[in-house]
Design a protein around this motif. Sequence first.
Motif, PDB file in Angstrom:
ATOM      1  N   GLU A  69       1.747  14.759 -16.167  1.00 12.87           N
ATOM      2  CA  GLU A  69       1.742  14.271 -14.781  1.00 12.87           C
ATOM      3  C   GLU A  69       0.904  13.011 -14.695  1.00 12.87           C
ATOM      4  O   GLU A  69      -0.202  12.947 -15.254  1.00 12.87           O
ATOM      5  CB  GLU A  69       1.182  15.337 -13.846  1.00 12.87           C
ATOM      6  N   GLU A 104       3.677  12.115 -10.411  1.00 16.24           N
ATOM      7  CA  GLU A 104       5.018  12.330 -10.926  1.00 16.24           C
ATOM      8  C   GLU A 104       4.968  12.921 -12.326  1.00 16.24           C
ATOM      9  O   GLU A 104       4.077  12.611 -13.111  1.00 16.24           O
ATOM     10  CB  GLU A 104       5.803  11.011 -10.954  1.00 16.24           C
ATOM     11  N   HIS A 133       6.526  13.483 -16.142  1.00 16.45           N
ATOM     12  CA  HIS A 133       7.269  12.745 -17.158  1.00 16.45           C
ATOM     13  C   HIS A 133       7.298  13.581 -18.429  1.00 16.45           C
ATOM     14  O   HIS A 133       6.470  14.469 -18.632  1.00 16.45           O
ATOM     15  CB  HIS A 133       6.607  11.396 -17.456  1.00 16.45           C
TER      16      HIS A 133
END
Length: 490
Positions: free
Chosen positions: A194, A198, A200
Motif C-alpha cells: 500500500e 492505494e 499495488h
Amino acid sequence: MSTNTTDVLVVGAGNAAMCAAHAARERGKRVLVLEAAPKDRAGGNSYFTAGATRITHDGLESLSDLIEADERHDTTEVPPYSKEEYAADLKRVTDGRNDPEMTSILISNIADDMRWLKSKGLRYRLMYERQAYRRPDGGYLFWGGLHVGNVDGGEGLVRDHYRAAEESGIEILFGARALRLVQADGVVTGVVYERDGEEHTVQAEATILGSGGFEASKEMRAEHMGPQWHHAVTRGTPFNTGTMLNEALRIGAAKGGDWTSCHATQWDAGFADNESNYEVTNRLTRQSYPLGIIVNRDGRRFLDEGADFRNLTYAKYGKEVLMQPGAVAWQIFDAPLRPMLRPQEYEVPGVGEHVADSLEELARDAGIDADGLLETVRSFNDSIRTSVEFDPNVKDGRSADTVPPKSNWANPIAEGPFYAYPVTCGITFTFGGLKGDSQARVLDQNGAVIPGLYACGEALGGLFSGNYPGGSGLAAGIVFGRIAGRSAAS
C-alpha cells in the motif's frame, strides 16, 4: 491495482535488507526495495543504533584497513577477538540456545563482509566513547569484544547504505507498506503493498523479508512474550509490526528462534518523548549502570549491575526493569561516579534526572522509598571488597557481597550530590523470526524450502534467546543479508 515487476524484491530498508539488496544488485539483478516508512523515517531499527558491530579480528593493526584513522590509535590497546571468543559469548549469553550453524556462519563471515561494505562506501571507526575508558596514563583499553562501529552511528549507517544503493541503481520506494505475500503454485511470486492509500502488486523472481520483528506491535508482544510487554516502550522504529512475519506464517513458514524474548534495555523513563524518537535515537538508553546501583520503587536492588561487561548484559536488563513495580527503576550514582557516565546519554537536554545533596532528599524527589534506599545503600557500601582496586576496563573483581551481589566495579554511594536516573523497559527488537537454512531460504513446518522466499535480519530467527552480545545484531544483518541477496540472485 497496478502491477510492476523486478528480479529481486526486498521488503524493508534497514541494515540487513540493504545488504541483501547490494548483494543481489552486484550480481546483475534488478532490485526493488519496499520501505514502509517515509524517507525521513526510514532505515528500520538500524537508524536508532549506535552502529556498533561485533567483528572478529587480531587486534588494532588487523583493523587498520577497515577503520578510519584516529590520533588516539597510538595510545590504544584493542585486544584480539577470535571466532572462538565470539562463539563462546553467543553461547554463554543465550544459555546455549543459539543455533550452532547460524553462529558458525556469522563468525566465519563477518570480518570479510564488513570489508565488503566498506568497499561500497560504508565507514567504520573505533568506538572510544562506548567501549573504552581513559587510563591514568592517558591511553585507552577496549573491552567486551565490541570495538568497531559506523561513523555517525545508525544515521551514518543508513545514509551510507542509501548512497551506495543510489549509485548502483537499486530502487527504493519509501512509504510503501507491504501487506500480503503473493503465491502461485506454492511459489512466492511477490508482494501486495500500500502506498498513498492505494494497493499495488510487485511480481518478483525472489522476495526477501528484511522487514524486522514484531516489537512495535503491543498486541503481538503481549501474545508471544506475555501481557506485561504491552507496557514496554518502543525505542526504535514504529513500523516493525510483524505484518510480514504473520504473512509468512500464514503460508506455512516455520517459526525460528525464541518468540518469547527480545532485546530490551534500560530506557529513560523521565524524557517527555521517549518512544520512537528520531531526533535523540539511541541516546535515551542508560548504559553506565555497571558503575552504580539500580533500585526499584522500594529502594531495593534486584540485579547484579556488574555481572559482566555492559554489552553482554544490557539487552536483558530492560526486562528486569519491566518486572519491577510500575515497570520503573532508578540508576543511582554519587559525585565521584557522575563524571564517568556517558555524556552522550546522561547529558541529553530533557534527560530524566534527579539530583540532591542527601539520599533522603533524592528518594523524596524521585519517588523512591527513602527507608528502603538508605538501607540498601548502607548494606551495599558495607559489603564492598575495598581491598581490590577499581578498574572499569576489566572485570576487576571489586565486588559487593550483598543480596543480590555486585560482581565487579562496586563503588560506595557515599559522597553527595547524589544522582538518580529513572529508567523503564525500552524494547529494541524481538528474537523470534522465521526458520531459515544456510542460504537464508525460508523453511516450512516440514523443513522444506518455500520457493521464492528468503529472510534476513530480525525476520530470521535462531541466533538469540533471552540476551545477546552487543553488536551482534548488526553483524547478523550484514552476514545473513548478504547471503539472502546472493541466494535470491541465483
